[in-house]
Design an enzyme around this catalytic site. Structure first.
Site, short mmCIF file in Angstrom:
data_model
loop_
_atom_site.label_atom_id
_atom_site.label_comp_id
_atom_site.label_asym_id
_atom_site.label_seq_id
_atom_site.Cartn_x
_atom_site.Cartn_y
_atom_site.Cartn_z
N GLY A 48 44.94 28.50 37.79
CA GLY A 48 43.56 28.56 38.34
C GLY A 48 42.80 29.36 38.10
O GLY A 48 42.25 28.92 36.63
N GLY A 49 42.38 29.86 38.85
CA GLY A 49 41.39 31.55 37.57
C GLY A 49 39.78 31.15 38.08
O GLY A 49 38.92 30.63 36.96
N HIS A 50 40.03 30.39 39.50
CA HIS A 50 38.71 29.54 40.18
C HIS A 50 38.62 29.66 41.46
O HIS A 50 39.23 30.12 42.04
CB HIS A 50 38.36 28.12 39.50
CG HIS A 50 39.30 27.52 39.33
ND1 HIS A 50 40.52 26.80 39.27
CD2 HIS A 50 39.55 26.79 40.98
CE1 HIS A 50 41.26 25.93 39.44
NE2 HIS A 50 40.86 25.87 40.90
N ALA A 51 37.48 29.03 42.17
CA ALA A 51 37.41 29.02 43.16
C ALA A 51 36.12 28.14 43.85
O ALA A 51 35.47 27.52 42.91
CB ALA A 51 35.74 30.48 43.78
N ARG A 96 41.00 32.44 42.98
CA ARG A 96 42.14 31.81 43.47
C ARG A 96 42.89 32.08 42.12
O ARG A 96 42.22 31.03 41.28
CB ARG A 96 42.89 30.80 44.12
CG ARG A 96 42.88 29.02 43.31
CD ARG A 96 41.64 29.28 43.17
NE ARG A 96 40.38 29.21 44.53
CZ ARG A 96 40.68 27.97 45.10
NH1 ARG A 96 42.00 27.02 45.78
NH2 ARG A 96 40.51 28.09 46.68
#
Length: 138
Positions: A48-51, A96
């Site tokens: 993840g590490g994104h929106a 997230r």
């Protein structure tokens, strides 16, 4: 403000083995357009590490466990997923990050949209700028 939330899924108990399920728009608040799964995550790695601008997601851990950190631009909340009869609904507009994967974890993710690279916000500074604009009503 949209919030992430744990959704408990139906659980049919049977001595031969239990069964849980979800159906579009019945247990989760969107129609499913895409399904993918995450597995074989090496120890210490994150996913993840994104929106997303438009996409909503629902994450169920079918085996093992993981934590999902959800950030709304102000506050971060962690959700531990370790049961196959509940999952985490994450609406669009939230950052997230999946972490603390146990060995042999298998996570199923269903999405409200087909894959679109342009829907991703991968830079956290860009995400924070968008949240500021959103909160200022711009």
């Amino acid at each position: 403000m949209k919030k992430a939330q744990i959704i408990e899924l139906p659980k049919i108990l049977d001595p031969r083995g239990n069964l849980s399920f979800f159906e579009s728009s019945n247990q989760i608040p969107f129609d499913i357009k895409r399904t993918y799964w995450i597995y074989d995550v090496p120890g210490g790695e994150t996913r993840g590490g994104h929106a997303f601008k438009e996409q909503n997601e629902f994450i169920v851990v079918l085996s093992g466990s993981l934590d999902v950190a959800v950030f709304d631009g102000v506050e971060e909340k962690k959700y531990s997923l370790n049961r196959s009869y509940y999952g985490l609904y994450i609406p669009n507009g939230l950052w997230r990050r999946m972490e603390n994967f146990a060995t042999n974890t298998l996570a199923l993710v269903v999405s409200s949209t087909s894959f679109d690279e342009n829907d991703y916000i991968r830079d956290k500074d860009e995400f924070l700028k968008l949240k500021l604009k959103e909160n200022d009503g711009i």
